[in-house]
Design a protein around this motif. Structure first.
Motif, PDB file in Angstrom:
ATOM      1  N   ALA A 152       0.822  -1.211   0.000  1.00 34.91           N
ATOM      2  CA  ALA A 152       0.000   0.000   0.000  1.00 34.91           C
ATOM      3  C   ALA A 152       0.854   1.257   0.000  1.00 34.91           C
ATOM      4  CB  ALA A 152      -0.930   0.000   1.221  1.00 34.91           C
ATOM      5  N   PHE A 153       2.097   1.162   0.478  1.00 34.34           N
ATOM      6  CA  PHE A 153       3.025   2.288   0.508  1.00 34.34           C
ATOM      7  C   PHE A 153       4.267   1.935  -0.298  1.00 34.34           C
ATOM      8  CE2 PHE A 153       1.428   3.127   5.104  1.00 34.34           C
ATOM      9  CZ  PHE A 153       0.257   3.679   4.616  1.00 34.34           C
ATOM     10  N   ARG A 154       4.905   2.946  -0.842  1.00 33.96           N
ATOM     11  CA  ARG A 154       6.145   2.699  -1.571  1.00 33.96           C
ATOM     12  C   ARG A 154       7.227   2.240  -0.599  1.00 33.96           C
ATOM     13  NH1 ARG A 154       7.975   7.487  -4.824  1.00 33.96           N
ATOM     14  NH2 ARG A 154       5.731   7.745  -5.171  1.00 33.96           N
ATOM     15  N   ARG A 155       8.079   1.372  -1.078  1.00 31.91           N
ATOM     16  CA  ARG A 155       9.128   0.819  -0.226  1.00 31.91           C
ATOM     17  C   ARG A 155      10.279   1.811  -0.069  1.00 31.91           C
ATOM     18  NH1 ARG A 155       9.083  -3.716   2.022  1.00 31.91           N
ATOM     19  NH2 ARG A 155       7.585  -5.342   1.483  1.00 31.91           N
ATOM     20  N   MET A 156      10.764   1.906   1.165  1.00 33.72           N
ATOM     21  CA  MET A 156      11.924   2.726   1.498  1.00 33.72           C
ATOM     22  C   MET A 156      12.358   2.294   2.889  1.00 33.72           C
ATOM     23  SD  MET A 156      10.082   6.384   2.434  1.00 33.72           S
ATOM     24  CE  MET A 156       8.911   6.332   1.061  1.00 33.72           C
ATOM     25  N   LEU A 158      12.604   2.112   6.694  1.00 35.33           N
ATOM     26  CA  LEU A 158      11.558   2.527   7.636  1.00 35.33           C
ATOM     27  C   LEU A 158      11.917   3.831   8.339  1.00 35.33           C
ATOM     28  CD1 LEU A 158       8.835   1.865   8.905  1.00 35.33           C
ATOM     29  CD2 LEU A 158      10.047   0.461  10.596  1.00 35.33           C
ATOM     30  N   ASP A 159      13.170   3.977   8.734  1.00 37.70           N
ATOM     31  CA  ASP A 159      13.574   5.211   9.416  1.00 37.70           C
ATOM     32  C   ASP A 159      13.383   6.425   8.515  1.00 37.70           C
ATOM     33  OD1 ASP A 159      14.237   3.964  11.762  1.00 37.70           O
ATOM     34  OD2 ASP A 159      16.378   3.845  11.341  1.00 37.70           O
ATOM     35  N   VAL A 160      13.641   6.254   7.215  1.00 35.59           N
ATOM     36  CA  VAL A 160      13.443   7.348   6.268  1.00 35.59           C
ATOM     37  C   VAL A 160      11.959   7.705   6.178  1.00 35.59           C
ATOM     38  CG1 VAL A 160      13.598   8.018   3.843  1.00 35.59           C
ATOM     39  CG2 VAL A 160      15.502   6.805   4.923  1.00 35.59           C
ATOM     40  N   ALA A 161      11.106   6.681   6.089  1.00 35.45           N
ATOM     41  CA  ALA A 161       9.669   6.918   5.999  1.00 35.45           C
ATOM     42  C   ALA A 161       9.154   7.647   7.241  1.00 35.45           C
ATOM     43  CB  ALA A 161       8.930   5.596   5.814  1.00 35.45           C
ATOM     44  N   VAL A 162       9.600   7.217   8.414  1.00 34.59           N
ATOM     45  CA  VAL A 162       9.167   7.863   9.666  1.00 34.59           C
ATOM     46  C   VAL A 162       9.605   9.326   9.680  1.00 34.59           C
ATOM     47  CG1 VAL A 162       9.512   7.923  12.170  1.00 34.59           C
ATOM     48  CG2 VAL A 162       9.111   5.744  11.022  1.00 34.59           C
ATOM     49  N   THR A 163      10.840   9.584   9.297  1.00 34.55           N
ATOM     50  CA  THR A 163      11.351  10.960   9.291  1.00 34.55           C
ATOM     51  C   THR A 163      10.577  11.839   8.320  1.00 34.55           C
ATOM     52  OG1 THR A 163      13.572  10.231   9.914  1.00 34.55           O
ATOM     53  CG2 THR A 163      13.379  12.392   8.866  1.00 34.55           C
ATOM     54  N   LEU A 164      10.269  11.307   7.132  1.00 32.99           N
ATOM     55  CA  LEU A 164       9.528  12.087   6.144  1.00 32.99           C
ATOM     56  C   LEU A 164       8.127  12.428   6.644  1.00 32.99           C
ATOM     57  CD1 LEU A 164      10.569  10.265   2.848  1.00 32.99           C
ATOM     58  CD2 LEU A 164      11.229  12.568   3.574  1.00 32.99           C
ATOM     59  N   GLN A 197      -0.583  10.890  -0.903  1.00 33.49           N
ATOM     60  CA  GLN A 197      -0.164  10.779  -2.303  1.00 33.49           C
ATOM     61  C   GLN A 197       1.342  10.460  -2.391  1.00 33.49           C
ATOM     62  OE1 GLN A 197      -1.317  14.394  -4.254  1.00 33.49           O
ATOM     63  NE2 GLN A 197      -3.482  13.844  -4.337  1.00 33.49           N
ATOM     64  N   GLY A 198       2.113  11.069  -1.504  1.00 36.46           N
ATOM     65  CA  GLY A 198       3.544  10.869  -1.557  1.00 36.46           C
ATOM     66  C   GLY A 198       3.994   9.480  -1.113  1.00 36.46           C
ATOM     67  N   ILE A 199       3.238   8.882  -0.190  1.00 36.60           N
ATOM     68  CA  ILE A 199       3.618   7.566   0.337  1.00 36.60           C
ATOM     69  C   ILE A 199       3.078   6.429  -0.518  1.00 36.60           C
ATOM     70  CG2 ILE A 199       1.628   7.122   1.847  1.00 36.60           C
ATOM     71  CD1 ILE A 199       5.293   6.673   2.901  1.00 36.60           C
ATOM     72  N   ALA A 200       2.162   6.732  -1.416  1.00 34.80           N
ATOM     73  CA  ALA A 200       1.561   5.690  -2.267  1.00 34.80           C
ATOM     74  C   ALA A 200       2.625   5.105  -3.201  1.00 34.80           C
ATOM     75  CB  ALA A 200       0.412   6.275  -3.077  1.00 34.80           C
ATOM     76  N   PRO A 201       2.445   3.856  -3.610  1.00 28.76           N
ATOM     77  CA  PRO A 201       3.434   3.241  -4.512  1.00 28.76           C
ATOM     78  C   PRO A 201       3.489   4.021  -5.835  1.00 28.76           C
ATOM     79  CG  PRO A 201       1.883   1.606  -3.657  1.00 28.76           C
ATOM     80  CD  PRO A 201       1.350   2.944  -3.273  1.00 28.76           C
ATOM     81  N   SER A 202       4.671   4.109  -6.409  1.00 22.12           N
ATOM     82  CA  SER A 202       4.826   4.776  -7.689  1.00 22.12           C
ATOM     83  C   SER A 202       4.138   3.937  -8.772  1.00 22.12           C
ATOM     84  CB  SER A 202       6.298   4.980  -8.030  1.00 22.12           C
ATOM     85  OG  SER A 202       6.975   3.742  -8.023  1.00 22.12           O
ATOM     86  N   PRO A 203       3.564   4.557  -9.790  1.00 19.91           N
ATOM     87  CA  PRO A 203       2.815   3.828 -10.812  1.00 19.91           C
ATOM     88  C   PRO A 203       3.639   2.755 -11.513  1.00 19.91           C
ATOM     89  CG  PRO A 203       2.427   6.172 -10.995  1.00 19.91           C
ATOM     90  CD  PRO A 203       3.523   6.007 -10.001  1.00 19.91           C
TER      91      PRO A 203
END
Length: 206
Positions: A152-156, A158-164, A197-203
């Motif tokens: 459901a979210f783009r992969r990155m 986890l620490d980066v996702a939390v910070t963003l 929108q930003g966390i959604a998987p890229s098309p």
């Protein structure tokens, strides 16, 4: 000591601690962290400086108590997001809206708490905001990890996702630090929409 007297003393001490914490918040917002001395706080609390030391032992102890009080209440406010139905995106949206709503309703407390976190240094000189504890963002981590696991979210990392996510939500707080009375209108909902929108998987994700 009779039980009734003990309860009365406990209630009085709790009320006095709350009074001092509220005065510390007012002082930090009015004149800044570095100028918020115990004498200034005592004046706003209408207590003797010795009373503050009795309850908090030092200025540092008082400031850290403000941080703990403010952000433990933020954690409580966003906790309901864990049981929201509809998948990780729904829970992340609920988390963001609960956070923004709490901050909007407790502007003075949160802006003072943020200033203390940014300005305070611990005994070895490390800024308080650099002492990250993963437990502080445990709910957000669970939501993001689940979303990435389910696609459901783009992969990155986890620490980066939390910070963003936290950095985006803190834009709201930054606006309030400029003006506690700011009329932010639909800004909060725009933050949530941008986040989802930003966390959604890229098309073109595999």
């Amino acid at each position: 000591m009779p039980p009734s007297e003990s309860r009365a003393r406990t209630f009085t001490e709790t009320a006095r601690r709350a009074q001092i914490i509220a005065a510390a918040i007012d002082t930090v917002n009015a004149i800044g962290f570095h100028r918020a001395s115990l004498a200034e706080i005592a004046t706003r609390a209408r207590v003797a400086k010795s009373a503050i030391v009795y309850y908090f032992s030092s200025r540092d102890a008082l400031m850290l108590s403000v941080v703990e009080e403010v952000f433990s209440r933020v954690e409580t406010a966003v906790a309901a997001a864990e049981v929201v139905e509809g998948g990780p995106a729904a829970r992340l949206g609920a988390y963001a809206r609960a956070y923004l709503s709490y901050v909007d309703g407790h502007r003075a407390e949160v802006t003072a708490g943020v200033e203390i976190v940014v300005s305070h240094r611990v005994e070895d000189g490390t800024p308080l905001y650099l002492l990250r504890d993963p437990d502080d963002s445990s709910l957000l981590r669970r939501i993001l990890r689940e979303g990435m696991d389910e696609g459901a979210f783009r992969r990155m990392p986890l620490d980066v996702a939390v910070t963003l996510v936290e950095s985006l939500l803190d834009v709201w707080t930054s606006e309030l630090q400029r003006d506690l009375e700011a009329e932010l209108g639909s800004f909060g909902e725009q933050i949530v929409e941008f986040l989802l929108q930003g966390i959604a998987p890229s098309p073109d994700a595999a």
